[in-house]
Enzyme design. Structure first.
Site, short mmCIF file in Angstrom:
data_model
loop_
_atom_site.label_atom_id
_atom_site.label_comp_id
_atom_site.label_asym_id
_atom_site.label_seq_id
_atom_site.Cartn_x
_atom_site.Cartn_y
_atom_site.Cartn_z
N ASP A 229 -7.59 -3.10 -6.83
CA ASP A 229 -8.10 -3.70 -5.38
C ASP A 229 -9.46 -3.84 -5.50
O ASP A 229 -9.22 -2.83 -4.09
CB ASP A 229 -6.63 -2.92 -4.95
CG ASP A 229 -6.68 -4.23 -3.64
OD1 ASP A 229 -6.94 -5.48 -3.71
OD2 ASP A 229 -6.42 -3.45 -2.33
N ALA B 167 -6.61 9.95 6.93
CA ALA B 167 -7.17 9.78 6.51
C ALA B 167 -9.11 10.22 7.56
O ALA B 167 -8.71 9.78 8.23
CB ALA B 167 -8.30 8.41 5.59
N GLU C 270 -18.72 -0.17 -0.36
CA GLU C 270 -19.47 0.17 0.60
C GLU C 270 -19.75 0.73 0.55
O GLU C 270 -20.00 2.56 -0.09
CB GLU C 270 -18.51 0.63 2.04
CG GLU C 270 -17.55 -0.25 2.60
CD GLU C 270 -16.98 -0.66 3.90
OE1 GLU C 270 -17.22 0.36 4.53
OE2 GLU C 270 -15.34 -0.97 4.04
N GLU D 129 0.54 -1.22 0.51
CA GLU D 129 0.27 0.10 -0.11
C GLU D 129 1.32 1.29 -0.45
O GLU D 129 2.27 1.73 0.85
CB GLU D 129 -1.12 -0.32 1.25
CG GLU D 129 -1.87 -1.10 1.56
CD GLU D 129 -3.00 -1.11 2.03
OE1 GLU D 129 -4.06 -0.65 0.91
OE2 GLU D 129 -3.29 -0.18 2.83
#
Ligand SMILES: Nc1ncnc2c1ncn2[C@@H]1O[C@H](COP(=O)(O)OP(=O)(O)OP(=O)(O)O)[C@@H](O)[C@H]1O
Ligand SMILES: [Mn+2]
Length: 366
Positions: A249, A180, A254, A98
């Site tokens: 990926d 974030a 959601e 990542e």
């Protein structure tokens, strides 16, 4: 967002900027165009003292939950490599590391494209001693060590790359990462996790159904919730967004449960984007290529950047204010403009096909 929460916040004099932001999350977007709270929460995450740190449970790679004053939280992804380090050639998308800067860049790009489906993300450099080691506890502490180069390192505990050979190291004890803004807790706003219809196989030899079935979109578009409303169009946006950033990926996505099906899909987890600047992965566009569908407003935005100030310039300018700027290696920015042309070409072919379906059928037969 919800009534009880609204009463809680309005009844509370010291509502944080993040709480105010969360409260304004709407059915069709995380925040409004020009929302000032975005800059406020970025500033808070950049400058507020870090009170506590703990490793996030679940997920494959190491992430930390950062606690600031007033209950404000952020999701931290650490820097592992310099900006110009690319996905290792023998790594599959599912074994790629990542990248913290991908999260930052993706937030800016999502905003520039007018989606506003990604939570705000900012870069910050931490003192690993005072801002991680001193404010955490438990097993993670046992994973800290000093490397042969005299850098302070740790690896945490997770299923991918949490060992001494893949440790996260400071310079010598300063560590950059992405922060974030935290989504509202599930007590306040529960999310539904959906399997992405164009999910990859996550196996080195197996293919997914969409790679084998040429009329796969017909299957999807007749299956709820893709058979009505905005959901399939959102997946087309996501496919364009992911193709532009090179993110392979997207296994799940959601939504907020309280808004039902007629709501936006969150753009969460862009950590594996911006891995290959010189390669354009056309298979990420499969949803758009197979369905020949795009939202009118999305096409208008793409054309605006194609015909006006290039996307790369607007993104570069947007990211310039980030504390750890420059965020992207220049070839990644060049890739955006190149990939935008590819998306528009794909849409043009769809239009031509739709204008002349008979000719197309003949072509298929011949
Ligand atoms: N900004 C956020 N605030 C709160 N929770 C978040 C945020 N972003 C992501 N999450 C939650 O944390 C989970 C893991 O995050 P993310 O997908 O970025 O990590 P990951 O290690 O790549 O996970 P996975 O391996 O499952 O893909 C997400 O599925 C999501 O539910
Ligand atoms: Mn992930």
């Amino acid at each position: 967002m919800i009534v009880i929460y609204a009463i809680m916040i309005t009844g509370c004099i010291n509502a944080s900027n993040l709480e105010k932001f969360q409260l304004k999350i709407a059915q069709h977007e995380l925040y409004e165009d020009g929302e000032k709270l975005v800059e406020d929460i970025l500033k808070d995450m950049e400058t507020s003292p870090i009170l506590h740190v703990e490793q996030k449970e679940g997920g494959t790679q190491l992430k930390l939950i950062i606690d600031y004053p007033n209950g404000v939280q952020a999701l931290f992804k650490p820097m592992r490599f310099a900006r110009d380090v690319q996905t290792l050639p023998n790594h599959f998308y599912f074994s790629d590391y990542e990248r913290h800067n991908a999260e930052i860049a993706a937030f800016h790009l999502d905003r520039i494209l007018g989606f506003r489906r990604a939570m705000p993300v900012v870069g910050r450099v931490l003192n690993m001693t005072t801002e991680i080691y001193d404010v955490t506890e438990g097993d993670i502490l046992k994973t800290f060590f000093v490397s042969p180069a005299n850098n302070f390192c740790f690896h945490g505990k997770c299923s991918y790359y949490c060992d001494t050979g893949h440790a996260i190291c400071g310079n010598p004890d300063m560590l950059e990462g992405s922060f974030a803004a935290f989504l509202p807790s599930s007590d306040l706003a529960e999310r539904k996790v959906w399997r992405h219809p164009w999910r990859r196989s996550y196996h080195k030899r197996r293919k997914a159904q969409w790679e084998l079935q040429s009329d796969y979109c017909d299957t999807v578009r007749t299956t709820p919730p893709y058979d009505s409303g905005r959901r399939l169009l959102d997946l087309m946006d996501m496919s364009i967004f992911d193709f532009l950033t090179g993110n392979m990926d997207r296994h799940h996505y959601e939504t907020f449960k309280m808004f039902g099906n007629e709501t936006f899909t969150l753009h969460l987890d862009q950590g594996r984007a911006f891995g290959k600047a010189l390669h354009d992965e056309l298979s990420i566009l499969a949803p758009l290529l197979q369905c020949c569908l795009v939202r009118h407003t999305t096409l208008a935005v793409l054309l605006k950047y194609h015909n006006g100030v290039p996307l790369s310039s607007v993104l570069r300018e947007s990211m310039r204010v980030d504390p750890v700027s420059p965020i992207l290696w220049e070839p990644h920015l060049a890739a955006l403009d190149r990939r935008l042309v590819t998306v528009l070409d794909a849409i043009r072919k769809c239009v031509e096909k739709a204008e002349n379906p008979l000719q197309n059928e003949l072509n298929d037969i011949v």
